[in-house]
Design a protein around this motif. Structure first.
Motif, PDB file in Angstrom:
ATOM      1  N   TYR A   1      -0.958   5.731   9.516  1.00 40.87           N
ATOM      2  CA  TYR A   1      -0.524   4.599  10.257  1.00 40.87           C
ATOM      3  C   TYR A   1      -0.122   3.487   9.645  1.00 40.87           C
ATOM      4  O   TYR A   1       0.458   2.460   9.967  1.00 40.87           O
ATOM      5  N   ASP A   2      -0.309   3.477   8.269  1.00 36.62           N
ATOM      6  CA  ASP A   2       0.210   2.428   7.435  1.00 36.62           C
ATOM      7  C   ASP A   2       1.327   2.768   6.792  1.00 36.62           C
ATOM      8  O   ASP A   2       1.976   1.796   5.817  1.00 36.62           O
ATOM      9  N   TRP A   3       1.857   3.722   7.067  1.00 33.50           N
ATOM     10  CA  TRP A   3       3.199   4.303   6.260  1.00 33.50           C
ATOM     11  C   TRP A   3       4.269   4.209   7.325  1.00 33.50           C
ATOM     12  O   TRP A   3       5.461   3.947   7.203  1.00 33.50           O
ATOM     13  N   CYS A   4       3.911   4.383   8.614  1.00 38.78           N
ATOM     14  CA  CYS A   4       4.789   4.658   9.666  1.00 38.78           C
ATOM     15  C   CYS A   4       5.900   3.110   9.822  1.00 38.78           C
ATOM     16  O   CYS A   4       5.096   2.143   9.909  1.00 38.78           O
TER      17      CYS A   4
ATOM     18  N   GLN B   1       0.887  -1.133   0.068  1.00 38.52           N
ATOM     19  CA  GLN B   1       0.045   0.118   0.002  1.00 38.52           C
ATOM     20  C   GLN B   1       0.718   1.409   0.250  1.00 38.52           C
ATOM     21  O   GLN B   1       1.737   1.290   0.694  1.00 38.52           O
TER      22      GLN B   1
END
Lengths: 415, 331
Positions: free
Chosen positions: B216-219, B76
Motif C-alpha cells: 500500500y505504500d508503493w501503489c 520509503q
C-alpha cells in the motif's frame, strides 16, 4: 562561453516576445489562465478530499481523465501526418509547416502527461515509475502501462529536443537544411506512431474487458488520430495564418484535406466492422456496443452522445471526401471542427466507458464526469492550448528569421 | 459495525443461521501447516525486539510535535527491497502513527510464506445460503473502510442457469430464496494474475505461497489493476478510509490488513496474517454452513485436495486462462 551568452540572449528574447502582443492575445491568454486557475482549484479539492469528488467508482475506475488522455495522445499524430507526406512524398508546401506540427505535438504531450498526473491517486509517488536502477520499479517488459510511460516520456524528450534545437539554430540565423533533419524527423514520426499503438495496447490485451479486446482497436486508434490530429491542426492553422501571419498555401490545406478524408474513410470502415462483429451476433460480447449505441437494460446515458458523434463524423466525412465542399475554407473548417468533436466523443468517453459496462460480474453502473472532473479536464486543455499559443507566439518569428541574436543581426547587416 | 452485523443476522432469520462454526478452534487444517506453525512463532520474537523501537519512535514523534517523519515516508522503498532493520523501523513508525491518530495499540506483523505451502480455496455453491456473513467478517478482520463501506467479497444471487451476467448484486430479505444459487466472489489469487501484469510499478505481486499482495505504500493509485481484473476483486480508496477506533483489528499484517490510505488499491489477501500463522481466513470462520474450505494445494492429504480431485469443480471464467487458486464446487 559564447554559447551560454547566446542561450541567455535567446531566453530573454523568448520572454520579451511572449509578454508583448495585441490586446486579443492578452485576452485569449488571460481567458485560458482563468480556466487553468479554476482547474487547479478543482484539482486541489480532489487532492484533499480524494477521488470521491469524481464520479469514478470501482465499477468505472477510469473516466474523463483517461478518455481525454487517449484523445490528446492522438493529437501528437498531427505532426506525423505532416512529416510523412512532406518527407516521404516530397510535399514541400507541408515541409514548411512541420515546425508548427511539432509545437502542437509538444502541447499535446504536455496535456497527456498532465491527464495522467491528475488521474493517479498518489502523484507524489510518481518516482516509483523510474527504472529499477534509479530507485523506482518500472515494470518493463510486462506492463503495457510501463511501456506507455516510457513511450510518452520519450516522446516528450524527443519533441522538446527537436523544438529546442530548431529554436537554437534559427535564433543564430542559420538555415534549416531539411536533408540533415529528415532522419531525425522520420524517426520521431515512427516513435509517435509506436506511442499511439502502445496506448491502444493498454486496452487491447485486457481480455477481462471484451469491448477493448479486439484487434481492430489499434488500427482504429491510429486512423482516428490521423483524423483528429490534422483536423485540429487545420483549425489552428486558420488562426495562425490570421493572427501570426504565417503564409499557408492552398496546396498544404488541400493535402491535409485528402489525408483526413482517407483516414476518416478507414476509421468509419473499422467502426462499421466492429459494430457489425459485435452486434450482428447474439453473443454477450456485444453488450458493451449495445450499451453504447442503444442502451442496455434501460441504461442509456451514452446513447445520445454516441449518435451525436456519429452524425458529426459522417457530416464531416461528406465534406472531406467531396472536393467541391472541402475546397471551400469555411466548410472545411466546419468539417474539421465536427471531426475534432466527433472523434473526441467516439475515442474518448465512447471508447473508455463501455469497456466497464457491463462489469465483469454483470453490474451496470453508469458514469458521467463530475463538475470537478470537468473543471480539471478543462484546466488541462486550457493549459495545453496556452502552451501551443505560446510556442506559436515565439516560434513563428523564430522560424521566419524575425527573431535572431544580435551577432546574427550584425552579420546580416554587414553582408 | 455490530449494528450492521446484527441487521444482517436479522435478515437471515433464526431458522437459517446455525450456531457459530467450530472451525475457529480447530487451528491448522493440514499437517504441513501444523509443521509450519513453528516457523510462524519466529515472527513473534521480532515483535518483542521491535517494541523497544516503537517506544523510541513514539517518543520522537511526540517530541517533534508532528505526525511523523514525512521525509522517510516519502522515500520509503518497495517492500521487497527492505531489510529486516528497515522493516522494524517502518513497522514501528506505522504503529506509532496509528496510536497517534486513532489512540489504538496495534502490532504490525510480517509473516513470511511457508515452504511447501500453496494456498487454495474451494467454495461449495450448493450449500452457500447467501447470508453475506463472510463479507462482513472480512471487513471486520481486515479493517476495511466503514464509511464509505468497502467489501472485498461480493455475493451474487444467480438463478439455475448460472449466468453471472444476470446476477443480482443487491438482493435483500430472507435467504436462501427458492431456485437461487449464491456465489461469493473475491480475489482468485490467479497464477497468471492480469492485475500483476498490469501494474506499472510492481506494487502488487504473487508471493511464493500463491497469495497476490499489494504494497500500500508503493501503489501509485493508477487503477490499471482494477481495469485488468476479470473478477472485479480490487477496490480503490476513493476517499480516506474511515473506521472507528473500537472497530480496528489490532493484529495487523504489513501486506494484509494494516490501515490503508486514500488513493491506493486493496483487495482480499486470503487473510495472509492469519493463514501464514496456521489459522483459517476470517470469511471461512464466519461461514455458518461450512461452505468454505481453505488449505494447502500441495498437501495431497488435505480436504481441499480431496474436494478438487473428486468433486464437481467450476472454475469461474476459466476461459480467461488466469489459473485461479479459488474454486467453486457442487455437491
Amino acid at each position: 562561453m559564447r554559447h551560454i551568452k547566446t542561450a541567455g540572449e535567446l531566453f530573454v528574447a523568448l520572454l520579451k516576445q511572449l509578454v508583448k502582443g495585441p490586446p486579443l492575445y492578452y485576452a485569449w491568454m488571460a481567458g485560458l489562465a482563468v480556466v487553468v486557475a479554476i482547474g487547479g482549484w478543482a484539482y486541489s479539492i480532489q487532492l484533499t478530499e480524494g477521488f470521491a469528488v469524481t464520479n469514478m467508482t470501482d465499477h468505472v475506475p477510469w473516466g474523463a481523465y483517461i478518455a481525454n488522455f487517449t484523445y490528446v495522445v492522438g493529437l501528437i499524430d498531427a505532426a506525423v501526418m505532416l512529416i510523412i507526406p512532406a518527407l516521404l512524398f516530397d510535399r514541400q508546401h507541408l515541409t514548411r509547416l512541420i515546425y508548427l506540427g511539432m509545437y502542437l505535438a509538444l502541447a499535446a504531450v504536455v496535456m497527456a502527461l498532465l491527464f495522467i498526473v491528475v488521474d493517479i491517486g498518489h502523484p507524489e509517488r510518481a518516482w516509483h515509475l523510474l527504472p529499477a536502477f534509479a530507485g523506482g520499479w518500472l515494470t518493463i517488459p510486462h506492463s503495457m502501462l510501463a511501456w506507455d510511460v516510457l513511450a510518452l516520456n520519450g516522446w516528450a524528450v524527443i519533441n522538446f529536443a527537436l523544438v529546442a534545437v530548431f529554436f537554437w539554430v534559427r535564433f543564430q540565423g542559420h538555415e534549416i537544411h531539411i536533408r540533415r533533419w529528415q532522419g531525425y524527423l522520420l524517426a520521431a514520426a515512427a516513435w509517435a506512431v509506436v506511442l499511439h499503438v502502445i496506448t491502444s495496447f493498454l486496452y487491447v490485451w485486457l481480455s477481462a474487458r471484451p469491448f477493448w479486446h479486439s484487434a481492430a482497436h489499434a488500427p482504429r486508434f491510429l486512423s482516428s488520430a490521423f483524423v483528429a490530429g490534422p483536423s485540429f491542426f487545420v483549425l489552428s492553422l486558420w488562426a495562425i495564418r490570421r493572427y501570426a501571419g504565417v503564409d499557408v498555401r492552398f496546396e498544404a490545406i488541400e493535402t491535409l484535406r485528402k489525408i483526413i478524408a482517407m483516414a476518416m474513410t478507414v476509421n468509419l470502415f473499422l467502426l462499421l466492422a466492429e459494430v457489425f462483429t459485435e452486434l450482428f451476433s447474439t453473443s454477450v460480447h456485444g453488450e458493451s456496443m449495445e450499451y453504447l449505441f442503444f442502451g442496455l437494460h434501460g441504461h442509456t446515458l451514452l446513447v445520445p452522445y454516441m449518435w451525436t458523434a456519429l452524425a458529426l463524423n459522417l457530416s464531416a466525412f461528406v465534406i472531406f471526401v467531396t472536393p467541391k465542399f472541402g475546397r471551400q475554407m469555411p466548410l472545411l473548417l466546419l468539417a474539421c471542427a465536427m471531426a475534432v468533436v466527433g472523434v473526441w466523443i467516439e475515442k474518448g468517453m465512447g471508447m473508455v466507458i463501455p469497456g466497464f459496462i457491463p462489469g465483469p460480474l454483470g453490474q451496470i453502473v453508469e458514469y458521467e464526469p463530475s463538475k470537478i472532473e470537468i473543471a480539471v479536464s478543462a484546466g488541462v486543455w486550457a493549459f495545453g492550448l496556452g502552451v501551443y499559443t505560446a510556442l506559436v507566439k515565439v516560434g513563428v518569428p523564430i522560424a521566419e528569421g524575425r527573431l535572431v541574436s544580435k551577432s546574427a543581426q550584425t552579420a546580416e547587416e554587414s553582408s | 459495525m455490530l449494528k450492521t452485523l446484527r441487521r444482517r443476522l436479522n435478515v437471515i432469520g433464526e431458522g437459517t443461521a446455525p450456531a457459530a462454526p467450530e472451525a475457529s478452534d480447530q487451528g491448522p487444517e493440514t499437517p504441513a501447516l501444523a509443521e509450519a506453525m513453528g516457523r510462524a512463532q519466529l515472527t513473534r520474537r521480532t515483535f518483542l525486539e521491535r517494541s523497544a523501537v516503537t517506544a523510541g519512535v513514539t517518543a520522537a514523534a511526540t517530541a517533534s510535535g508532528c505526525g511523523g517523519p514525512a521525509w522517510e515516508e516519502y522515500f520509503q522503498q518497495h517492500y521487497k527491497r527492505l531489510s529486516d532493520e528497515d522493516k522494524q523501523v517502518i513497522f514501528a513508525r506505522l504503529e506509532a502513527n496509528v496510536k497517534a491518530r486513532h489512540g489504538v495499540d496495534v502490532t504490525i506483523n510480517d509473516p513470511q510464506p511457508i515452504e511447501g505451502v500453496e494456498f487454495g480455496y474451494a467454495l461449495n455453491v450448493s450449500t452457500c445460503t447467501g447470508c453475506r456473513q463472510c463479507e462482513y467478517a472480512c471487513a471486520e478482520e481486515n479493517n476495511t473502510s466503514r464509511d464509505p463501506e468497502m467489501h472485498y467479497i461480493r455475493v451474487l444471487e444467480l438463478d439455475r442457469t448460472f449466468n453471472v451476467m444476470d446476477a443480482v448484486h443487491d438482493y435483500d430479505g430472507q435467504v436462501p430464496r427458492d431456485g437461487k444459487f449464491y456465489m461469493p466472489v473475491q480475489c482468485h489469487h490467479c497464477e497468471n494474475a492480469p492485475c500483476v501484469t498490469a501494474c506499472p510499478v510492481n506494487a502488487t505481486w504473487r508471493e511464493d505461497d500463491g497469495i497476490v499482495v499489494v504494497d500500500y505504500d508503493w501503489c501509485i493509485g493508477c487503477r490499471y489493476c482494477e481495469t485488468a481484473c476479470p473478477y472485479d476483486a480490487r477496490r480503490f480508496n476513493f476517499s480516506e478510509p474511515n473506521i472507528s477506533p473500537a472497530d480496528i483489528n489490532p493484529n495487523q499484517g504489513y501486506l494484509s490488513n494494516r490501515l490503508r490510505k486514500a488513493g491506493v488499491v486493496e483487495k482480499c489477501h486470503f487473510c495472509l496474517h492469519r493463514v501464514r500463522e496456521g489459522l483459517n481466513p476470517a470469511c471461512l470462520e464466519a461461514c455458518p454452513v461450512g461452505a468454505r474450505k481453505f488449505g494447502n494445494l500441495l498437501d495431497p492429504d488435505s480436504e481441499l485436495r480431496r474436494i478438487l480431485e473428486n468433486g464437481r469443480i467450476y472454475i469461474f471464467k476459466e476461459e480467461q486462462g488466469t489459473l485461479p487458486r479459488f474454486f467453486y464446487y457442487f455437491d
